[in-house]
Scaffold this motif. Structure first.
Motif, PDB file in Angstrom:
ATOM      1  N   GLU A 129      -6.705 -24.349   2.953  1.00 54.58           N
ATOM      2  CA  GLU A 129      -5.317 -23.886   3.086  1.00 54.58           C
ATOM      3  C   GLU A 129      -5.122 -23.141   4.403  1.00 54.58           C
ATOM      4  N   ASN A 130      -6.096 -22.315   4.785  1.00 50.98           N
ATOM      5  CA  ASN A 130      -6.010 -21.607   6.062  1.00 50.98           C
ATOM      6  C   ASN A 130      -5.962 -22.584   7.226  1.00 50.98           C
ATOM      7  N   HIS A 131      -6.799 -23.606   7.178  1.00 43.81           N
ATOM      8  CA  HIS A 131      -6.801 -24.617   8.241  1.00 43.81           C
ATOM      9  C   HIS A 131      -5.446 -25.320   8.321  1.00 43.81           C
ATOM     10  N   ALA A 132      -4.913 -25.667   7.158  1.00 46.20           N
ATOM     11  CA  ALA A 132      -3.652 -26.410   7.136  1.00 46.20           C
ATOM     12  C   ALA A 132      -2.476 -25.558   7.610  1.00 46.20           C
ATOM     13  N   ASN A 133      -2.525 -24.244   7.362  1.00 37.66           N
ATOM     14  CA  ASN A 133      -1.391 -23.372   7.677  1.00 37.66           C
ATOM     15  C   ASN A 133      -1.524 -22.651   9.011  1.00 37.66           C
ATOM     16  N   SER A 134      -2.646 -22.833   9.706  1.00 30.71           N
ATOM     17  CA  SER A 134      -2.877 -22.075  10.935  1.00 30.71           C
ATOM     18  C   SER A 134      -1.819 -22.363  12.001  1.00 30.71           C
ATOM     19  N   MET A 135      -1.421 -23.609  12.154  1.00 31.73           N
ATOM     20  CA  MET A 135      -0.443 -23.951  13.183  1.00 31.73           C
ATOM     21  C   MET A 135       0.930 -23.377  12.864  1.00 31.73           C
ATOM     22  N   SER A 136       1.324 -23.426  11.591  1.00 32.59           N
ATOM     23  CA  SER A 136       2.639 -22.885  11.225  1.00 32.59           C
ATOM     24  C   SER A 136       2.667 -21.367  11.415  1.00 32.59           C
ATOM     25  N   VAL A 137       1.560 -20.678  11.140  1.00 31.37           N
ATOM     26  CA  VAL A 137       1.486 -19.236  11.365  1.00 31.37           C
ATOM     27  C   VAL A 137       1.621 -18.936  12.853  1.00 31.37           C
ATOM     28  N   TYR A 138       0.979 -19.741  13.672  1.00 28.11           N
ATOM     29  CA  TYR A 138       1.063 -19.561  15.123  1.00 28.11           C
ATOM     30  C   TYR A 138       2.492 -19.758  15.610  1.00 28.11           C
ATOM     31  N   GLU A 139       3.107 -20.858  15.205  1.00 27.96           N
ATOM     32  CA  GLU A 139       4.462 -21.160  15.672  1.00 27.96           C
ATOM     33  C   GLU A 139       5.465 -20.113  15.199  1.00 27.96           C
ATOM     34  N   LYS A 140       5.321 -19.670  13.944  1.00 26.11           N
ATOM     35  CA  LYS A 140       6.226 -18.652  13.414  1.00 26.11           C
ATOM     36  C   LYS A 140       6.075 -17.339  14.171  1.00 26.11           C
ATOM     37  N   GLY A 141       4.813 -16.936  14.443  1.00 27.79           N
ATOM     38  CA  GLY A 141       4.584 -15.689  15.159  1.00 27.79           C
ATOM     39  C   GLY A 141       5.112 -15.727  16.575  1.00 27.79           C
ATOM     40  N   ILE A 142       4.897 -16.848  17.290  1.00 27.96           N
ATOM     41  CA  ILE A 142       5.390 -16.968  18.659  1.00 27.96           C
ATOM     42  C   ILE A 142       6.921 -16.936  18.678  1.00 27.96           C
ATOM     43  N   LYS A 143       7.532 -17.651  17.738  1.00 25.07           N
ATOM     44  CA  LYS A 143       8.992 -17.696  17.682  1.00 25.07           C
ATOM     45  C   LYS A 143       9.569 -16.320  17.347  1.00 25.07           C
ATOM     46  N   GLU A 144       8.899 -15.594  16.445  1.00 23.07           N
ATOM     47  CA  GLU A 144       9.410 -14.288  15.995  1.00 23.07           C
ATOM     48  C   GLU A 144       9.462 -13.285  17.142  1.00 23.07           C
TER      49      GLU A 144
END
Length: 266
Positions: A129-144
């Motif tokens: 799950e961490n592997h699958a969600n790592s990119m979305s966490v990155y994109e959300k953090g950069i956008k925020e």
């Protein structure tokens, strides 16, 4: 304020704003499966520990030197230090399959320890799950934090631009100033302050982006480790696991010999 000093401050502020960039996006494996280092051989498991001695070089106090004056009177003292080999006691333990040393996770897997099997499966699911969600966490953090970073850049640019412009104007019109020197100095200082506030906003946003990027990278690089199972990888627990496993693989005792003697009839 001196024009050259003002421009140096402005240049430093702009360099701080312009030089830093967030980390690149993480790369997670498509699939993750943990490979145990050792396979089952059918030999018994054992846990063996031993004490050992090791030495380290440490700086220790060797003695004290007395300091006397020309008349031989004691006026003070100084401590003498030097390097010395110091012995220490240590302890280590390991798991063996037969006489082959193996890692603790392989031992737990070979023994098919139920508690470890359940915890292992839960950890594998978490890692995937961490592997699958790592990119979305990155994109959300950069956008925020990107909006705050842009605001900081604008504020810093305006502040340093005003300070720099007035510093140049004050230097060029030194003989015939546009406004009194005190007013120019106040404008330059105000611009630098505004620029510093913008730099702080920008740096705080960039720090947030980096924290989110670090979190995403850690998620993408997540993997199984013995530290994931602290209660199941202790020496005492492995002793119990080995004892239970060996009980299951112990050969059955041979049946008692049959009594071939015939009983005599009375």
């Amino acid at each position: 304020m001196n024009a050259r000093a003002s421009l140096m401050v402005v240049g430093l502020g702009l360099a701080v704003v312009g030089c830093a960039i967030p980390k690149p996006p993480p790369t997670a494996p498509d699939e993750y499966d943990y490979k145990f280092e050792h396979k089952k051989t059918g030999e018994p498991l054992s846990v063996e520990g031993e004490s050992f001695t090791y030495t380290t070089t440490e700086r220790v106090e060797l003695g004290e030197e007395q300091i006397r004056d020309a008349q031989g009177r004691l006026v003070g003292s100084s401590r003498i230090y030097g390097n010395q080999q110091v012995a220490h006691r240590g302890y280590q333990w390991g798991v063996y399959q037969g006489r082959q040393p193996i890692d603790v996770l392989s031992a737990l897997h070979i023994a098919r320890d139920r508690a470890f099997e359940d915890a292992f499966e839960e950890r594998i699911v978490e890692i995937r799950e961490n592997h699958a969600n790592s990119m979305s966490v990155y994109e959300k953090g950069i956008k925020e934090y990107s909006g705050k970073r842009s605001t900081g850049m604008i504020v810093a640019g305006v502040g340093y631009g005003i300070a720099g412009g007035w510093a140049i104007a004050a230097a060029v019109t030194k003989d015939d100033p546009l406004i009194p020197t005190g007013g120019s100095t106040a404008i330059i200082i105000g611009g630098v302050i505004v620029g510093a506030i913008g730099t702080w906003i920008y740096s705080a946003a960039l720090g947030g982006m980096r924290r989110e990027a670090d979190k995403a990278t850690a998620m993408a690089n997540d993997k199984i480790s013995p530290s994931d199972f602290p209660k199941l990888t202790t020496e005492s627990y492995l002793h119990d696991v080995a004892r239970e496993y060996n009980r299951g693989i112990a050969p059955e005792p041979p049946p008692p010999p049959k009594d071939t003697k015939k009983k005599k009839k009375k």
